[in-house]
Design a protein around this motif. Structure first.
Motif, PDB file in Angstrom:
ATOM      1  N   GLU A   1     -13.818  84.632 -41.553  1.00  0.00           N
ATOM      2  CA  GLU A   1     -13.323  84.619 -40.111  1.00  0.00           C
ATOM      3  C   GLU A   1     -14.566  84.716 -39.320  1.00  0.00           C
ATOM      4  O   GLU A   1     -14.687  84.060 -38.142  1.00  0.00           O
ATOM      5  N   ARG A   2     -15.290  85.799 -39.450  1.00  0.00           N
ATOM      6  CA  ARG A   2     -16.528  86.102 -38.671  1.00  0.00           C
ATOM      7  C   ARG A   2     -17.392  84.603 -38.887  1.00  0.00           C
ATOM      8  O   ARG A   2     -18.169  84.737 -37.665  1.00  0.00           O
ATOM      9  N   ALA A   3     -17.723  84.450 -39.766  1.00  0.00           N
ATOM     10  CA  ALA A   3     -18.648  83.192 -39.966  1.00  0.00           C
ATOM     11  C   ALA A   3     -18.009  81.990 -39.038  1.00  0.00           C
ATOM     12  O   ALA A   3     -18.860  81.320 -38.553  1.00  0.00           O
ATOM     13  N   GLU A   4     -16.733  81.749 -39.285  1.00  0.00           N
ATOM     14  CA  GLU A   4     -16.211  80.612 -38.501  1.00  0.00           C
ATOM     15  C   GLU A   4     -16.205  80.915 -37.066  1.00  0.00           C
ATOM     16  O   GLU A   4     -16.829  79.995 -36.115  1.00  0.00           O
ATOM     17  N   GLU A   5     -16.065  82.107 -36.691  1.00  0.00           N
ATOM     18  CA  GLU A   5     -16.162  82.201 -35.087  1.00  0.00           C
ATOM     19  C   GLU A   5     -17.680  82.210 -34.674  1.00  0.00           C
ATOM     20  O   GLU A   5     -18.058  81.726 -33.663  1.00  0.00           O
ATOM     21  N   ALA A   6     -18.606  82.494 -35.766  1.00  0.00           N
ATOM     22  CA  ALA A   6     -20.131  82.405 -35.065  1.00  0.00           C
ATOM     23  C   ALA A   6     -20.449  80.884 -35.226  1.00  0.00           C
ATOM     24  O   ALA A   6     -21.222  80.608 -33.974  1.00  0.00           O
ATOM     25  N   GLN A   7     -19.932  80.191 -35.987  1.00  0.00           N
ATOM     26  CA  GLN A   7     -20.036  78.891 -35.705  1.00  0.00           C
ATOM     27  C   GLN A   7     -19.475  78.020 -34.688  1.00  0.00           C
ATOM     28  O   GLN A   7     -20.141  77.234 -34.175  1.00  0.00           O
ATOM     29  N   ASN A   8     -18.375  78.450 -34.464  1.00  0.00           N
ATOM     30  CA  ASN A   8     -17.745  78.011 -33.025  1.00  0.00           C
ATOM     31  C   ASN A   8     -18.575  78.321 -31.985  1.00  0.00           C
ATOM     32  O   ASN A   8     -18.597  77.402 -30.974  1.00  0.00           O
TER      33      ASN A   8
END
Length: 234
Positions: free
Chosen positions: A215-222
């Protein structure tokens, strides 16, 4: 996951062996749940024969339900006894505090003896009821064990007669079984259940941690994507 599957397989084997031993050891204390598992393992209809009717016997399902009722009665009496012990201790402490206050103020009028006699009488009554419930439970457990063993022996003899065999002896590791052997299997069973639970909790924490990182990685990508869109805007 493979380790859990291996432990579960061993747990099933240990449980089956423990139930086989408990079935053959007098006063082993079979529970209604364990009795149902043994009955299911016999894989035969639970019918009342003509001989059973003449002897006024019931189905094993009925006997096991009676055992379950005796278990509930025992647990209720145990709960009452535990609650009374806690309440009696608190009541006795309060009565003693009140007596000490009266002594300190010179107005010593107390009925401590009467209080403790009342508590003692109630304790004896409750313990007597608990003892009766315990004895009733033990009788039911032993009756169900004997009936299950009788049914297993009958099925074994029928199968031997059908197949033309005569050997219905128990495996050697059952012949000299004792309560001590049963206790060792119970300890192993408890250990395996705790070990399975421990590993499952570890796996759950690892999966949760993995999901959080994802989830953190996806948030960072967003965030990174949104920043790139702003920079490339008009």
């Amino acid at each position: 996951m493979q380790q859990i599957m291996l432990l579960q397989a061993e747990l099933s084997d240990v449980m089956d062996k423990r139930l086989n031993l408990a079935l053959r050891i007098p006063n082993s204390g079979l529970s209604s749940f364990e009795a149902l598992r043994i009955l299911d393992g016999l894989n035969t209809p639970d019918l009342v024969t003509l001989g059973d009717r003449l002897a006024l016997r019931h189905t094993l399902q009925f006997e096991i339900s009676e055992l379950e009722g005796a278990e509930l009665e025992y647990y209720e009496k145990t709960s009452v006894a535990a609650k009374h012990a806690a309440d009696a201790e608190e009541y006795a402490k309060e009565a003693l505090r009140e007596a000490q206050k009266k002594v300190a103020t010179g107005t010593f009028e107390t009925n401590l003896t009467q209080v403790f006699n009342t508590l003692d009488g109630e304790e004896k009554r409750i313990q007597n009821e608990l003892q009766k419930a315990t004895q009733a439970l033990q009788r039911r457990q032993e009756r169900v064990r004997q009936l299950l063993l009788r049914k297993e022996k009958m099925i074994s003899e029928q199968r031997a007669a059908t197949s033309g065999g005569t050997n219905t002896n128990l495996p050697e590791d059952f012949e000299n079984a004792s309560l001590e052997d049963l206790g060792q299997l119970q300890q192993r069973e408890q250990f395996l259940m705790e070990e399975i639970e421990r590993i499952e909790n570890i796996v759950k924490r690892m999966v949760s941690r993995s999901n959080n990182l994802k989830e953190r990685a996806e948030e960072a990508q967003n965030v990174q994507r949104q920043g790139g869109e702003r920079q490339s805007g008009p």
